[in-house]
Design a protein around this motif. Structure first.
Motif, short mmCIF file in Angstrom:
data_model
loop_
_atom_site.label_atom_id
_atom_site.label_comp_id
_atom_site.label_asym_id
_atom_site.label_seq_id
_atom_site.Cartn_x
_atom_site.Cartn_y
_atom_site.Cartn_z
N ASP B 98 89.14 46.31 66.13
CA ASP B 98 89.24 48.24 64.98
C ASP B 98 88.50 48.17 66.53
OD1 ASP B 98 90.37 46.31 63.49
OD2 ASP B 98 88.22 46.17 62.29
N VAL B 99 87.59 47.83 66.79
CA VAL B 99 86.46 49.46 67.48
C VAL B 99 87.33 49.84 68.56
CG1 VAL B 99 84.57 49.74 69.31
CG2 VAL B 99 84.77 48.44 67.31
N LEU B 100 87.63 48.85 69.56
CA LEU B 100 88.36 49.23 71.15
C LEU B 100 90.30 50.33 70.61
CD1 LEU B 100 88.68 46.01 72.89
CD2 LEU B 100 87.47 47.81 73.06
N LYS B 101 90.48 49.72 69.45
CA LYS B 101 91.71 50.70 68.37
C LYS B 101 90.83 52.28 68.95
CE LYS B 101 94.18 51.14 64.86
NZ LYS B 101 95.25 50.41 63.61
N VAL B 102 89.30 52.75 68.46
CA VAL B 102 88.75 54.22 68.55
C VAL B 102 89.00 54.56 69.47
CG1 VAL B 102 86.94 54.96 66.81
CG2 VAL B 102 88.02 53.13 65.68
N CYS B 103 87.88 53.55 70.45
CA CYS B 103 87.47 53.95 71.99
C CYS B 103 89.01 54.59 72.53
CB CYS B 103 86.66 52.35 71.81
SG CYS B 103 85.44 52.23 71.25
N GLY B 104 89.61 53.51 72.80
CA GLY B 104 90.72 54.46 72.92
C GLY B 104 91.20 55.47 72.80
N TYR B 105 91.75 55.70 71.03
CA TYR B 105 91.72 56.82 70.63
C TYR B 105 90.90 58.07 71.52
CZ TYR B 105 93.12 61.04 67.67
OH TYR B 105 94.08 61.81 67.67
N LEU B 106 89.67 58.23 71.42
CA LEU B 106 88.21 58.82 71.87
C LEU B 106 89.40 58.91 73.61
CD1 LEU B 106 85.54 57.43 70.48
CD2 LEU B 106 86.20 58.68 69.85
N SER B 107 89.37 58.04 73.91
CA SER B 107 89.51 58.18 75.44
C SER B 107 90.43 59.32 75.89
CB SER B 107 89.76 56.84 75.80
OG SER B 107 88.69 56.42 76.72
N GLU B 108 91.36 59.38 75.16
CA GLU B 108 92.92 60.28 74.91
C GLU B 108 92.39 61.62 74.57
OE1 GLU B 108 96.07 59.69 72.14
OE2 GLU B 108 95.79 57.35 72.65
N CYS B 109 91.69 61.34 73.57
CA CYS B 109 91.14 62.95 72.95
C CYS B 109 90.36 63.48 74.09
CB CYS B 109 90.04 63.35 71.62
SG CYS B 109 91.02 62.34 70.27
N GLU B 110 88.88 62.95 74.38
CA GLU B 110 88.18 63.29 75.97
C GLU B 110 88.97 63.47 76.94
OE1 GLU B 110 84.36 60.66 75.16
OE2 GLU B 110 86.01 59.85 76.09
N LYS B 111 90.92 63.42 76.92
CA LYS B 111 91.02 63.70 78.00
C LYS B 111 92.19 64.84 77.29
CE LYS B 111 92.25 60.09 80.29
NZ LYS B 111 93.98 58.73 80.11
N LYS B 112 92.75 64.94 76.44
CA LYS B 112 92.82 66.70 75.79
C LYS B 112 91.48 67.76 75.92
CE LYS B 112 96.26 64.53 72.86
NZ LYS B 112 95.64 64.47 71.91
N LEU B 113 90.94 67.27 75.66
CA LEU B 113 89.21 68.51 75.39
C LEU B 113 88.96 68.67 76.70
CD1 LEU B 113 87.84 67.29 71.96
CD2 LEU B 113 89.20 69.56 72.51
N GLU B 114 89.90 67.88 77.84
CA GLU B 114 88.46 67.48 79.66
C GLU B 114 87.24 67.61 79.56
OE1 GLU B 114 90.23 71.49 80.99
OE2 GLU B 114 92.25 71.60 80.63
N ALA B 115 86.86 67.00 77.73
CA ALA B 115 85.50 66.31 78.30
C ALA B 115 85.93 64.39 79.08
CB ALA B 115 85.18 65.89 77.01
N GLU B 116 84.28 64.70 79.27
CA GLU B 116 83.50 63.20 80.74
C GLU B 116 84.42 62.73 79.62
OE1 GLU B 116 80.12 61.19 82.86
OE2 GLU B 116 80.10 63.23 81.85
N GLU B 117 84.87 61.48 79.97
CA GLU B 117 85.71 60.43 79.84
C GLU B 117 83.98 60.09 79.54
OE1 GLU B 117 88.85 57.89 80.70
OE2 GLU B 117 88.33 56.45 79.24
N GLY B 118 84.45 59.24 77.84
CA GLY B 118 83.36 57.71 77.68
C GLY B 118 81.70 58.56 76.94
N THR B 119 82.33 59.98 76.79
CA THR B 119 80.61 60.40 76.87
C THR B 119 80.28 60.40 74.93
OG1 THR B 119 81.80 62.83 76.50
CG2 THR B 119 79.85 62.48 78.53
N ALA B 120 81.45 60.29 74.21
CA ALA B 120 81.70 60.31 72.38
C ALA B 120 81.38 58.46 72.33
CB ALA B 120 82.59 60.72 72.01
N PHE B 121 80.11 58.50 71.93
CA PHE B 121 79.78 57.18 71.25
C PHE B 121 79.45 57.04 69.70
CE2 PHE B 121 76.95 58.63 74.93
CZ PHE B 121 77.03 57.76 75.35
N VAL B 122 80.21 55.43 69.31
CA VAL B 122 80.62 54.47 68.21
C VAL B 122 79.06 53.98 67.58
CG1 VAL B 122 82.35 54.94 68.54
CG2 VAL B 122 81.75 52.84 68.88
N MET B 123 79.52 54.00 66.67
CA MET B 123 77.79 52.92 65.93
C MET B 123 78.73 51.66 64.83
SD MET B 123 74.50 53.46 64.19
CE MET B 123 75.13 54.74 62.70
#
Lengths: 467, 293, 89
Positions: B98-123
């Protein structure tokens, strides 16, 4: 000797009331009062015109007064407070002469000095004997203290007591004695108990109100005034009451025994008395059933007259011995002037009441108000109406920070040392406007519809028409 | 440092606009349970605008997005990722997938936003029996995980147990989550105390959570925030003791002593660590410590 | 963006705004009622226009009943109404 008369009409006739005279009323029955309307209706029927109504406060229940103004029965009004529904009519210019606003201390002072003499005072009494000894503590319409009526009773040329609980002579525990009373009228009902006192006065559940209340209590704690002998007044507004609750917790935790609580009294102040936070309550008006019960049964809960409460010309008044008062505001400006008379659109919806008296007397006068209501910032460049001058205000507590009047630099230092979020009032104003946007100034009408008389008789401000 | 985490309903403007003034260390803008399905769009836009236009410097912002078994969660992330919430709270996390699904999507979004990968966090919000059993797996499955979060209301429903004020029914889940989170090296936050009128109960419940090892506690009522902050802040006695420990250590070093005692107790490494942590917390909170620092 | 059906967003609660939108008659028509009209009426109208422009709405009737909402709230409610009124993709 027989003072008992059967109808209000008879009492009015016997009193000798004539065109151009002044009648007075008091507001302990608040929005449940029937007496003012009953009396004014009889006066109008008798064809008497051009009267001045001097009331300690007017509420929406008194809306029929507007008809009497339109018909020329009433041509002048003097009051310490006028609630919004009624105030709107005055703001729209229903009366040619401006309303004369006084304070709860200024009113008795001017009555006693003869500046605003009263020809006939009408006193709504929840209990009275046939000779006129009367009290607010007993009866189905019990309201507790009769503090505002006492001065009217002592200084009016004629005094008519109207009661719905006529008891055998003598009523022992009187607030107003027979020595002042000319006539007594017994009627079915003097008021609606539901409008007179609320069952319980509840503290706010509004989270922002609670944040402010907690900061207010901490400000008092940090002020250095919270020690044995402490005296305190607070309004009945939600955040003010919540501040009293937090203050009580601090006082109990630190075992501080105050001397007195003052004012319009609520159940929260009664709780503080019973918990040992105060030795006495000095009560000019009761706000809820718990206060009424307490003033009836607890000898340490004492009734005081409006003069004793707040008169600036008394040799001394209780406000002169007050440490801390918590007050509200509809607006406050960067000079700390406070408006409690008009709403943000300029309509009359309040009045000083004891606001400026307590602010002038107390060592620490605190305004508690949110940074903005709806979208309207509380802090302005200049208030629409000066109700209490800024020189008498020490500190403004909002959820966004605490602004100390620069005249009280010692207080500021103390608050900073205690780690409280102190901010200048100009910064707080900017901070608020960053959230709300800067409001356009409202346009004033071209007529003066009310003048605000300060407690020492000076004209503080004029209120303009809106419609 | 997060002691108190306050839930605010995502479609209630009156609560959102006051977020920064309620005294909480973090607010949780809730797009999940507090918002009905036909208002999900409105709440998402309202929360986005609150984050975009309001100055929320006074507190951290957490967003509870909808769970991965709904059709809303990706849109929630799309709308809010650009405004950089501290973490996304992931409801009904059952397992690491469940977590990895969200993390994967966050990576995609970060790429699109040209943000540094892994800078969004989850709880991950652990509120099912499965989630509790998988707690360590979940806590350690990604570097994006900042903390675990216990949700007792849904959990007790899942367990078939009755939710009570003293919380015996969640004793195991609480301990299990603390152990799992600490083993994974992340923080862990306790479930809200739900009786908003019980001012004493919140103190007891928060104290229990603190003693179990929780980092902080959530609340559904602003009225509970100050109690939580108080409980999770070091007390003046704790701060004083921490400074005494540090002084004693310093003296011992100067005198070349190995082992030392304070108040009749040996001071060992864990005590020193705890003292350092207490002092760091006190400083972060601006609480004045002992003057002899 | 074309508004093809009527839609609403927001509530009449204090600090919120209620927005109604429907297809227009060739251009945008905006009406605003507000409890803070005297102080913020123009600012509210401007904010509504800006949101419509950003979303490229050119032909809609928009009615805003403002209950003292902050601008970010009004903007959110207008945007929600627009997205609800644009119809199925």
């Amino acid at each position: 000797m027989n003072k008992l008369v059967t109808t209000i009409k008879e009492a009015v006739e016997l009193s000798g009331l004539k065109n151009g005279m002044t009648v007075s009323f008091h507001h302990h029955l608040r929005n449940g009062d029937y007496v003012l309307n009953m009396v004014m209706e009889e006066i109008a029927r008798l064809g008497i015109k051009d009267l001045t109504v001097n009331a300690s406060s007017l509420f929406d229940v008194h809306l029929p007064l507007i008809e009497h103004i339109k018909n020329g029965v009433v041509t002048n009004v003097s009051a310490d407070y006028i609630s919004g529904g009624l105030g709107r009519h005055f703001s729209c210019g229903v009366m040619e002469n401006p309303v004369s606003f006084r304070t709860h201390g200024g009113r008795p002072s001017d009555i006693i000095s003869g500046k605003t003499p009263i020809d006939v005072a009408f006193i709504a009494a929840p209990s009275c004997d046939p000779m006129g000894n009367c009290s607010g503590k007993y009866g189905k319409s019990a309201c507790g203290s009769l503090g505002y009526a006492m001065v009217d009773a002592m200084h009016a040329k004629k005094v008519v007591v109207i009661t719905d609980n006529l008891v055998k002579y003598p009523l022992a525990d009187w607030s107003i004695s027979e020595t002042n009373v000319d006539y007594v009228v017994s009627v079915e009902e003097i008021g609606d108990p539901k409008g007179i006192v609320s069952g319980t006065t509840k503290i706010t559940r509004d989270p922002v109100g609670l944040v402010m209340a907690s900061m207010a209590a901490k400000t008092i704690e940090a002020s250095g005034l919270l020690k044995d002998g402490f005296s305190f007044q607070t309004g009945a507004g939600g955040a003010s009451l919540a501040a009293a609750k937090f203050l009580k917790e601090i006082m109990l935790e630190k075992n501080i025994r105050g001397s007195f609580g003052l004012g319009g009294i609520t159940g929260y102040m009664v709780d503080m008395l019973n918990a040992g936070c105060f030795e006495k309550l000095l009560d000019v008006q009761c706000f809820d059933l718990s206060a009424v019960e307490s003033i009836k049964n607890n000898p340490n809960h004492m009734e005081i007259s409006a003069q004793h409460y707040a008169s600036p010309t008394a040799k001394s008044a209780v406000v002169d011995s007050l440490d801390v008062v918590i007050l509200g505001a509809t607006e406050i400006d960067t000079d700390f002037n406070v408006n409690v008379h008009t709403d943000s659109n300029g309509y009359i919806m309040g009045g000083s009441g004891g606001h400026s008296d307590t602010a002038a007397g107390a060592k620490l006068s605190m305004i508690i108000a949110p940074m903005f209501r709806a979208r309207l910032p509380i802090i302005t460049d200049r208030v629409n109406c000066i109700s209490t001058p800024g020189k008498d205000i020490d500190v403004l507590v909002t959820q966004g920070g605490i602004a100390v009047n620069p005249k009280n630099s010692e207080l500021k230092e103390r608050l900073v040392l205690s780690g409280l979020p102190v901010i200048s009032i100009e910064e707080l104003k900017e901070k608020t406007e960053r959230i709300t946007g800067k409001p356009e100034k409202i346009k004033k009408g071209d007529r003066v519809v009310a003048e605000v008389v300060g407690r020492n008789g000076e004209i503080l401000d004029e209120i303009y028409s809106v419609c | 440092m997060l002691r108190s985490l306050l839930f605010l309903p995502g479609n209630n403007p009156n609560m959102l606009i006051n977020a920064g003034t309620l005294g909480a260390d973090a607010v949780i803008f809730d797009l999940e349970d507090a918002v009905s399905p036909d208002e999900k769009d409105a709440a998402r836009i309202l929360v986005r605008n609150t984050m975009k236009y309001m100055n929320l410097e006074a507190c951290e912002v957490i967003v509870r997005i909808n769970s991965v078994d709904t059709s809303f969660w990706m849109e929630d992330i799309n709308a809010l990722l650009p405004y950089k919430p501290l973490v996304f709270l992931l409801p009904k996390t059952n397992c690491k997938d469940d977590v990895l699904k969200v993390c994967g999507y966050l990576s995609e979004c970060e790429k699109k936003l040209e943000a540094e990968e892994g800078t969004a966090f989850v709880m991950p919000l652990i509120e099912t029996a499965q989630g509790v059993e998988n707690a360590f797996d979940i806590a350690s499955c990604s570097k994006r995980i900042k903390a675990l979060f216990l949700g007792a209301e849904d959990l007790t429903a899942d367990l078939g147990s009755k939710r009570t004020k003293d919380g015996r029914e969640i004793e195991y889940a609480r301990s299990r989550l603390v152990v799992a989170a600490r083993a994974a090296g992340v923080d862990v936050f306790d479930t809200p105390f739900t009786d908003v009128n019980d001012d004493e109960g919140i103190l007891d419940d928060a104290l229990l959570a603190k003693n179990l090892g929780f980092s902080g506690k959530a609340s559904i009522s602003p009225r509970h925030v100050s109690a939580i902050n108080r409980v999770f802040s070091p007390s003046s006695e704790e701060i004083e003791y921490a400074y005494e420990v540090m002084m004693a250590i310093k003296e011992a070093k100067e005198q070349g002593k190995g082992a030392i005692a304070l108040r009749g107790k040996m001071i060992d490494a864990p005590i020193v660590q705890r003292a350092e942590k207490t002092i760091a917390m006190a400083k972060a909170l601006g609480i004045r410590g002992d003057e002899n620092e | 963006m074309d508004i093809i059906k009527s839609a609403t967003a927001g509530t009449m609660e204090s600090s919120d705004a209620y927005v109604e939108i429907e297809p227009g008659n060739g251009k945008n028509e905006i009406s605003v009622e507000s409890v803070v009209w005297m102080q913020f009426g123009e600012k509210i109208r401007t904010a509504v226009e800006e949101v419509l422009n950003e979303l490229e709405v050119e032909n809609a009737k928009v009615r805003v009943v403002d209950r003292g909402a902050l601008e970010c709230v009004i903007r959110a409610r207008v945007e929600t109404a627009v997205l609800r009124g644009k119809g199925e993709k």
